[in-house]
Design an enzyme around this catalytic site. Structure first.
Site, PDB file in Angstrom:
ATOM      1  N   LYS A   1      26.038  -4.102  -2.754  1.00  7.52           N
ATOM      2  CA  LYS A   1      27.503  -4.031  -2.805  1.00  7.52           C
ATOM      3  C   LYS A   1      28.065  -3.402  -1.534  1.00  7.52           C
ATOM      4  O   LYS A   1      29.263  -3.153  -1.437  1.00  7.52           O
ATOM      5  CB  LYS A   1      27.942  -3.195  -4.016  1.00  7.52           C
ATOM      6  CG  LYS A   1      27.468  -3.732  -5.351  1.00  7.52           C
ATOM      7  CD  LYS A   1      27.925  -2.799  -6.468  1.00  7.52           C
ATOM      8  CE  LYS A   1      27.271  -3.138  -7.792  1.00  7.52           C
ATOM      9  NZ  LYS A   1      27.452  -2.076  -8.788  1.00  7.52           N
TER      10      LYS A   1
ATOM     11  N   ARG B   1       0.802  -1.224   0.000  1.00 12.88           N
ATOM     12  CA  ARG B   1       0.000   0.000   0.000  1.00 12.88           C
ATOM     13  C   ARG B   1       0.835   1.274   0.000  1.00 12.88           C
ATOM     14  O   ARG B   1       0.597   2.185  -0.790  1.00 12.88           O
ATOM     15  CB  ARG B   1      -0.910   0.059   1.244  1.00 12.88           C
ATOM     16  CG  ARG B   1      -2.196  -0.667   1.089  1.00 12.88           C
ATOM     17  CD  ARG B   1      -2.586  -1.246   2.416  1.00 12.88           C
ATOM     18  NE  ARG B   1      -1.647  -2.282   2.764  1.00 12.88           N
ATOM     19  CZ  ARG B   1      -1.779  -3.557   2.399  1.00 12.88           C
ATOM     20  NH1 ARG B   1      -2.842  -3.933   1.762  1.00 12.88           N
ATOM     21  NH2 ARG B   1      -0.855  -4.458   2.702  1.00 12.88           N
ATOM     22  N   THR B   2       1.805   1.356   0.891  1.00 12.60           N
ATOM     23  CA  THR B   2       2.521   2.618   1.032  1.00 12.60           C
ATOM     24  C   THR B   2       3.271   2.935  -0.262  1.00 12.60           C
ATOM     25  O   THR B   2       3.165   4.034  -0.811  1.00 12.60           O
ATOM     26  CB  THR B   2       3.490   2.572   2.228  1.00 12.60           C
ATOM     27  OG1 THR B   2       2.740   2.186   3.374  1.00 12.60           O
ATOM     28  CG2 THR B   2       4.137   3.921   2.474  1.00 12.60           C
TER      29      THR B   2
ATOM     30  N   HIS C   1       5.519   6.012  11.382  1.00  7.38           N
ATOM     31  CA  HIS C   1       4.971   5.855  10.023  1.00  7.38           C
ATOM     32  C   HIS C   1       4.001   7.024   9.783  1.00  7.38           C
ATOM     33  O   HIS C   1       2.786   6.842   9.764  1.00  7.38           O
ATOM     34  CB  HIS C   1       4.268   4.503   9.922  1.00  7.38           C
ATOM     35  CG  HIS C   1       3.927   4.065   8.536  1.00  7.38           C
ATOM     36  ND1 HIS C   1       3.883   4.925   7.449  1.00  7.38           N
ATOM     37  CD2 HIS C   1       3.590   2.833   8.058  1.00  7.38           C
ATOM     38  CE1 HIS C   1       3.533   4.236   6.377  1.00  7.38           C
ATOM     39  NE2 HIS C   1       3.361   2.978   6.709  1.00  7.38           N
TER      40      HIS C   1
ATOM     41  N   ARG D   1      11.496   3.914   3.041  1.00  9.88           N
ATOM     42  CA  ARG D   1      11.145   2.952   4.102  1.00  9.88           C
ATOM     43  C   ARG D   1      12.391   2.126   4.394  1.00  9.88           C
ATOM     44  O   ARG D   1      13.078   1.676   3.473  1.00  9.88           O
ATOM     45  CB  ARG D   1      10.016   2.046   3.646  1.00  9.88           C
ATOM     46  CG  ARG D   1       9.810   0.871   4.570  1.00  9.88           C
ATOM     47  CD  ARG D   1       8.574   0.100   4.249  1.00  9.88           C
ATOM     48  NE  ARG D   1       7.381   0.827   4.664  1.00  9.88           N
ATOM     49  CZ  ARG D   1       6.158   0.306   4.664  1.00  9.88           C
ATOM     50  NH1 ARG D   1       5.970  -0.927   4.267  1.00  9.88           N
ATOM     51  NH2 ARG D   1       5.115   1.014   5.053  1.00  9.88           N
TER      52      ARG D   1
HETATM   53  C1  NCD Z   1       2.155  -1.120   8.020  1.00 12.21           C
HETATM   54  C2  NCD Z   1       3.662  -0.914   8.086  1.00 12.21           C
HETATM   55  O1  NCD Z   1       4.365  -1.169   7.132  1.00 12.21           O
HETATM   56  O2  NCD Z   1       4.077  -0.475   9.144  1.00 12.21           O
HETATM   57  N1  NCD Z   1       1.644  -1.245   6.735  1.00 12.21           N
HETATM   58  C3  NCD Z   1       1.398  -0.133   5.992  1.00 12.21           C
HETATM   59  O3  NCD Z   1       2.261   0.637   5.714  1.00 12.21           O
HETATM   60  N2  NCD Z   1       0.134   0.101   5.634  1.00 12.21           N
HETATM   61  C4  NCD Z   1       1.646  -2.130   8.973  1.00 12.21           C
HETATM   62  C5  NCD Z   1       2.234  -3.508   8.993  1.00 12.21           C
HETATM   63  O4  NCD Z   1       3.144  -3.846   8.254  1.00 12.21           O
HETATM   64  O5  NCD Z   1       1.754  -4.290   9.816  1.00 12.21           O
END
Ligand code: NCD
Length: 354
Positions: free
Chosen positions: A83, A54-55, A132, A104
């Protein structure tokens, strides 16, 4: 250090900016075609060192729907990271190809560390079990649209509150609005970290969904974060401990809403999906619009850049969190905030006595 308007922690911005992002997200949702060329000629770099559906895709789709382009990786083993390139060097290079960057990473504080040397604004799309912020913007837009308010809510948060970064950002932001209170529903071993609960006024703990659900406006379910557990046995002890099913929902009010950042494993029975109170799929859809708004605002508006490091070295103090970026990138300036004999690491927010 460059002075860009990074988004590392939502609380670097304030309520007026959150409200602006949410209201622009809602405007875009109503009339997306108006914005379809707003980012023409701009490039977003997406650096995903950890899995994401999703993100990552909602950010990419957001930029494409604004008329911009995207570059990046979601499999660091196919990049020079394999590397042995440092986070600092990768960030430096990709930020010089991009107008805005989304990152991320599995280590807490890593996106703040990257921002120290980035040549464009950078957005935290999740740093280890820490924060997040754009999931929280998604959650806030969902609450605003579906409950009509961000104030006076009783919010139950269930599951992995220790390693779940989405709920850390959520509580930090929602506690800034009047009249909100929290019920943290989890096993003791997975309760909220100190840096989240210490500043809170109205909160309580519960170890049962049945006990808490009756009085809630919102039930926010979370996945047990298997990948952040020190051992497989510890994870097995915690997995499947809290499951929301239609039976439990019978005890809830008619206007409760159930949210989840997804992905969902066992913590919400699939039979709940057809209940009108289950809004998690809608929530994920809203995430795209709020990210469109965020990109537009960060690229086009004058936002006061956050001061990334406000602290001091405090006589050789060391962060004791094994999952803090300070353990991985030795070039980083050590920085801690001292308060009442407790020092807080400015990268991962772990607190420890001096
Ligand atoms: C979450 C995350 O990556 O922290 N997912 C997201 O970004 N919607 C939650 C999760 O991974 O449980």
């Amino acid at each position: 250090m460059k002075n860009f308007n990074h988004l590392i922690d939502l609380n670097d911005f304030g309520k007026p900016q959150w409200d602006e992002i949410i209201s622009l997200g809602e405007k875009i949702m109503d009339n997306p075609h108006i914005y379809e060329a707003s980012c023409r000629g701009k490039i977003m770099g997406t650096l995903f060192y950890e899995p994401s559906t999703r993100t990552q895709m909602s950010f990419q789709s957001a930029m494409l729907r604004l008329g911009g382009g995207i570059i990046g990786f979601d499999n660091p083993t196919a990049s020079s990271v394999m590397k042995g390139e440092s986070l600092k060097d990768t960030t430096k290079i990709v930020s010089s190809y991009s107008d805005i960057m989304v990152m991320r990473h599995p280590v807490a504080g890593s996106v703040k560390a990257a921002a120290l040397t980035a040549d464009c604004p950078i957005i935290n799309a999740g740093d280890g079990g820490h924060l997040h912020p754009t999931q929280t913007l998604t959650d806030m837009l969902t609450l605003h649209k579906e409950k009509g308010r961000l104030t006076g809510l009783r919010i139950g948060i269930c599951g992995d509150l220790k390693y779940g970064r989405t709920v850390h950002s959520l509580v930090k932001a929602l506690s800034c609005y009047e009249g909100n209170s929290f019920v943290f529903i989890s096993a003791d071993e997975l309760q909220m970290p100190d840096y989240i609960t210490a500043p809170l006024e109205k909160w309580s703990k519960s170890d049962s969904i049945d006990e808490a659900i009756g009085g809630l406006d919102v039930l926010y379910m979370t996945r047990i974060q298997k990948e952040r557990f020190p051992s497989g046995e510890e994870y097995e002890r915690q997995a499947s401990r809290y499951i929301l099913d239609p039976g439990k929902l019978k005890k809830a009010g008619e206007d409760l809403i159930v949210l989840h950042p997804l992905p969902r494993l066992h913590e919400i029975d699939a039979a709940v999906d057809s209940d009108p109170r289950a809004l998690y799929f809608k929530q994920a859809h809203y995430g795209m619009y709020v990210r469109m708004a965020l990109i537009l605002i960060m690229l086009n508006y004058d936002i006061t850049p956050p001061v990334l490091l406000k602290g001091e070295t405090h006589g050789g103090a060391k962060c004791k969190n094994d999952n803090c970026i300070l353990q991985n990138e030795p070039h980083l300036p050590q920085s801690f905030i001292k308060n009442d004999g407790v020092i807080t690491c400015e990268y991962c927010e772990s607190r420890f006595a001096l």
